[in-house]
Design an enzyme around this catalytic site. Structure first.
Site, PDB file in Angstrom:
ATOM      1  N   ILE A  38      43.483  31.076  12.999  1.00 29.52           N
ATOM      2  CA  ILE A  38      41.473  30.974  13.436  1.00 29.52           C
ATOM      3  C   ILE A  38      40.850  31.453  12.739  1.00 29.52           C
ATOM      4  O   ILE A  38      41.605  32.574  12.303  1.00 29.52           O
ATOM      5  CB  ILE A  38      41.668  31.182  14.905  1.00 29.52           C
ATOM      6  CG1 ILE A  38      40.988  30.686  15.583  1.00 29.52           C
ATOM      7  CG2 ILE A  38      42.793  31.953  15.754  1.00 29.52           C
ATOM      8  CD1 ILE A  38      40.952  30.962  17.097  1.00 29.52           C
TER       9      ILE A  38
ATOM     10  N   VAL B  26      36.423  32.391  12.102  1.00 33.11           N
ATOM     11  CA  VAL B  26      34.927  32.379  12.715  1.00 33.11           C
ATOM     12  C   VAL B  26      34.722  32.760  10.965  1.00 33.11           C
ATOM     13  O   VAL B  26      34.575  34.443  10.478  1.00 33.11           O
ATOM     14  CB  VAL B  26      34.468  33.082  13.319  1.00 33.11           C
ATOM     15  CG1 VAL B  26      33.123  33.574  13.557  1.00 33.11           C
ATOM     16  CG2 VAL B  26      35.627  32.446  14.468  1.00 33.11           C
TER      17      VAL B  26
ATOM     18  N   GLU C 186      51.107  35.208  15.250  1.00 36.50           N
ATOM     19  CA  GLU C 186      51.871  36.722  14.734  1.00 36.50           C
ATOM     20  C   GLU C 186      50.158  37.349  14.208  1.00 36.50           C
ATOM     21  O   GLU C 186      49.244  36.164  13.451  1.00 36.50           O
ATOM     22  CB  GLU C 186      52.283  36.566  13.080  1.00 36.50           C
ATOM     23  CG  GLU C 186      53.480  36.085  13.785  1.00 36.50           C
ATOM     24  CD  GLU C 186      54.088  34.987  13.063  1.00 36.50           C
ATOM     25  OE1 GLU C 186      54.190  34.420  12.643  1.00 36.50           O
ATOM     26  OE2 GLU C 186      55.354  34.267  13.472  1.00 36.50           O
TER      27      GLU C 186
ATOM     28  N   ASN D 131      44.388  44.454  12.751  1.00 31.87           N
ATOM     29  CA  ASN D 131      43.551  43.330  12.916  1.00 31.87           C
ATOM     30  C   ASN D 131      42.916  43.349  14.131  1.00 31.87           C
ATOM     31  O   ASN D 131      43.263  42.237  15.253  1.00 31.87           O
ATOM     32  CB  ASN D 131      43.716  41.339  12.701  1.00 31.87           C
ATOM     33  CG  ASN D 131      42.809  41.294  12.392  1.00 31.87           C
ATOM     34  OD1 ASN D 131      41.879  41.180  12.736  1.00 31.87           O
ATOM     35  ND2 ASN D 131      43.579  39.987  12.116  1.00 31.87           N
TER      36      ASN D 131
ATOM     37  N   TYR E  72      42.869  37.873  21.092  1.00 34.10           N
ATOM     38  CA  TYR E  72      43.684  37.371  22.210  1.00 34.10           C
ATOM     39  C   TYR E  72      44.403  37.192  23.587  1.00 34.10           C
ATOM     40  O   TYR E  72      44.467  37.580  24.071  1.00 34.10           O
ATOM     41  CB  TYR E  72      45.134  38.098  20.755  1.00 34.10           C
ATOM     42  CG  TYR E  72      45.238  37.276  19.211  1.00 34.10           C
ATOM     43  CD1 TYR E  72      44.598  35.503  19.991  1.00 34.10           C
ATOM     44  CD2 TYR E  72      45.642  37.183  17.926  1.00 34.10           C
ATOM     45  CE1 TYR E  72      44.396  35.268  18.066  1.00 34.10           C
ATOM     46  CE2 TYR E  72      45.395  37.085  17.034  1.00 34.10           C
ATOM     47  CZ  TYR E  72      45.137  35.313  17.196  1.00 34.10           C
ATOM     48  OH  TYR E  72      44.852  35.000  15.291  1.00 34.10           O
TER      49      TYR E  72
HETATM   50  C1  LIG Z   1      38.988  36.764  15.245  1.00 34.55           C
HETATM   51  C2  LIG Z   1      38.443  36.454  14.982  1.00 34.55           C
HETATM   52  C3  LIG Z   1      38.461  35.119  15.134  1.00 34.55           C
HETATM   53  C4  LIG Z   1      37.654  36.266  16.513  1.00 34.55           C
HETATM   54  O1  LIG Z   1      36.279  35.961  16.266  1.00 34.55           O
HETATM   55  P1  LIG Z   1      34.503  36.066  17.362  1.00 34.55           P
HETATM   56  O2  LIG Z   1      34.547  34.022  17.362  1.00 34.55           O
HETATM   57  O3  LIG Z   1      34.530  37.291  16.397  1.00 34.55           O
HETATM   58  O4  LIG Z   1      35.040  36.473  18.491  1.00 34.55           O
HETATM   59  P2  LIG Z   1      34.527  36.384  19.797  1.00 34.55           P
HETATM   60  O5  LIG Z   1      32.913  36.671  19.523  1.00 34.55           O
HETATM   61  O6  LIG Z   1      35.255  35.563  20.489  1.00 34.55           O
HETATM   62  O7  LIG Z   1      35.505  38.379  20.280  1.00 34.55           O
HETATM   63  C5  LIG Z   1      36.269  37.855  20.967  1.00 34.55           C
HETATM   64  C6  LIG Z   1      36.865  39.558  21.318  1.00 34.55           C
HETATM   65  O8  LIG Z   1      36.757  40.038  19.990  1.00 34.55           O
HETATM   66  C7  LIG Z   1      36.224  40.903  19.879  1.00 34.55           C
HETATM   67  N1  LIG Z   1      35.966  41.298  18.577  1.00 34.55           N
HETATM   68  C8  LIG Z   1      34.768  40.825  18.033  1.00 34.55           C
HETATM   69  N2  LIG Z   1      34.728  41.041  16.426  1.00 34.55           N
HETATM   70  C9  LIG Z   1      35.386  42.728  16.603  1.00 34.55           C
HETATM   71  C10 LIG Z   1      35.098  43.126  16.154  1.00 34.55           C
HETATM   72  N3  LIG Z   1      35.022  43.706  14.520  1.00 34.55           N
HETATM   73  N4  LIG Z   1      36.295  44.863  16.203  1.00 34.55           N
HETATM   74  C11 LIG Z   1      36.699  44.348  17.208  1.00 34.55           C
HETATM   75  N5  LIG Z   1      36.573  43.284  18.350  1.00 34.55           N
HETATM   76  C12 LIG Z   1      35.925  42.498  17.946  1.00 34.55           C
HETATM   77  C13 LIG Z   1      34.995  40.804  20.581  1.00 34.55           C
HETATM   78  O9  LIG Z   1      34.738  42.154  21.259  1.00 34.55           O
HETATM   79  C14 LIG Z   1      35.611  39.872  21.793  1.00 34.55           C
HETATM   80  O10 LIG Z   1      36.624  40.797  22.848  1.00 34.55           O
HETATM   81  P3  LIG Z   1      35.732  40.945  24.210  1.00 34.55           P
HETATM   82  O11 LIG Z   1      35.942  40.090  24.811  1.00 34.55           O
HETATM   83  O12 LIG Z   1      36.500  42.286  24.830  1.00 34.55           O
HETATM   84  O13 LIG Z   1      34.261  41.713  24.197  1.00 34.55           O
HETATM   85  C15 LIG Z   1      37.056  36.827  13.474  1.00 34.55           C
HETATM   86  O14 LIG Z   1      36.484  37.813  13.827  1.00 34.55           O
HETATM   87  C16 LIG Z   1      37.636  36.062  13.069  1.00 34.55           C
HETATM   88  O15 LIG Z   1      37.820  35.187  11.667  1.00 34.55           O
HETATM   89  N6  LIG Z   1      38.528  37.253  12.128  1.00 34.55           N
HETATM   90  C17 LIG Z   1      38.855  36.958  10.404  1.00 34.55           C
HETATM   91  C18 LIG Z   1      39.788  35.865  10.400  1.00 34.55           C
HETATM   92  C19 LIG Z   1      41.460  36.472  10.816  1.00 34.55           C
HETATM   93  O16 LIG Z   1      41.371  37.466  11.149  1.00 34.55           O
HETATM   94  N7  LIG Z   1      42.092  35.677  12.587  1.00 34.55           N
HETATM   95  C20 LIG Z   1      43.082  35.625  13.269  1.00 34.55           C
HETATM   96  C21 LIG Z   1      43.903  35.838  12.258  1.00 34.55           C
HETATM   97  S1  LIG Z   1      44.792  34.282  11.177  1.00 34.55           S
END
Ligand SMILES: CC(C)(COP(=O)(O)OP(=O)(O)OC[C@H]1O[C@@H](n2cnc3c(N)ncnc32)[C@H](O)[C@@H]1OP(=O)(O)O)[C@@H](O)C(=O)NCCC(=O)NCCS
Length: 159
Positions: free
Chosen positions: A81, A83, A115, A120, A127
């Site tokens: 997943i 973004v 996992e 991260n 999650y």
């Molecule tokens: C993990 C990921 C998919 C989250 O997507 P996102 O669109 O930024 O997430 P959301 O905006 O829906 O936020 C979800 C939660 O994460 C938190 N969050 C988002 N970015 C964050 C950051 N950089 N540091 C800490 N928390 C963070 C948000 O505050 C939110 O938590 P809350 O509801 O307690 O406030 C994105 O950061 C990403 O693509 N990361 C790189 C790829 C990755 O690691 N994928 C997962 C493993 S395969």
């Protein structure tokens, strides 16, 4: 004119549709941007050929996320997943994961598994927000720049 005929579902003001190989260029650009160990085109192609569920999410026509899941008996495994960096922190990951959970529930899955690296923090926050709980650890599962890192195994029960 390139007409997109894919079935589109609305999810919290965003469009979710099945990923096709036409999306791979955009997806691979994001992979390289947000992952230390990005998936390759071959991995996406293999998932596509294996019939894994592959989704992209768009807002106002712009891709704001994608996800890949694999069904194993009555469990759904979240394989990827992501973004794009400039779209993170706007709820897209939460909307996409909620959609995946809903899909799994509709397919009568008992739980969703994944996992994640303990380092991260963004993924762990995502999650936790979507109801996943830690159920175990896999020792030295991931490669890092200077060694190995455990994987946290998390599950979201669907009842
Ligand atoms: C993990 C990921 C998919 C989250 O997507 P996102 O669109 O930024 O997430 P959301 O905006 O829906 O936020 C979800 C939660 O994460 C938190 N969050 C988002 N970015 C964050 C950051 N950089 N540091 C800490 N928390 C963070 C948000 O505050 C939110 O938590 P809350 O509801 O307690 O406030 C994105 O950061 C990403 O693509 N990361 C790189 C790829 C990755 O690691 N994928 C997962 C493993 S395969």
């Amino acid at each position: 004119m390139n007409v997109d005929r894919r079935k589109v579902k609305r999810q919290h003001g965003r469009d979710v549709m099945e990923m096709t190989p036409d999306d791979f260029d955009a997806v691979l650009a994001t992979e390289a941007q947000v992952h230390a160990q990005p998936w390759t085109r071959g991995q996406f192609q293999d998932s596509f050929s294996a019939g894994h569920s592959m989704w992209i999410m768009r807002k106002a026509g712009v891709m704001v996320g994608y996800a890949v899941t694999m069904a194993v008996v009555d469990e759904v495994h979240l394989l990827n997943i992501s973004v794009p960096a400039d779209s993170q922190g706007h709820g897209h990951g939460s909307a996409l994961l909620s959609y995946m959970i809903e899909q799994a529930w509709q397919e009568d899955a008992k739980r969703v598994l994944l996992e994640v690296r303990p380092s991260n923090v963004a993924a762990l926050a995502l999650y936790a927000r979507c109801g996943f709980k830690e159920i175990g650890r896999r020792r030295s599962y991931y490669a890092t720049f200077n060694g190995r890192e455990d994987a946290i195994v998390m599950a979201r029960e669907l009842s």
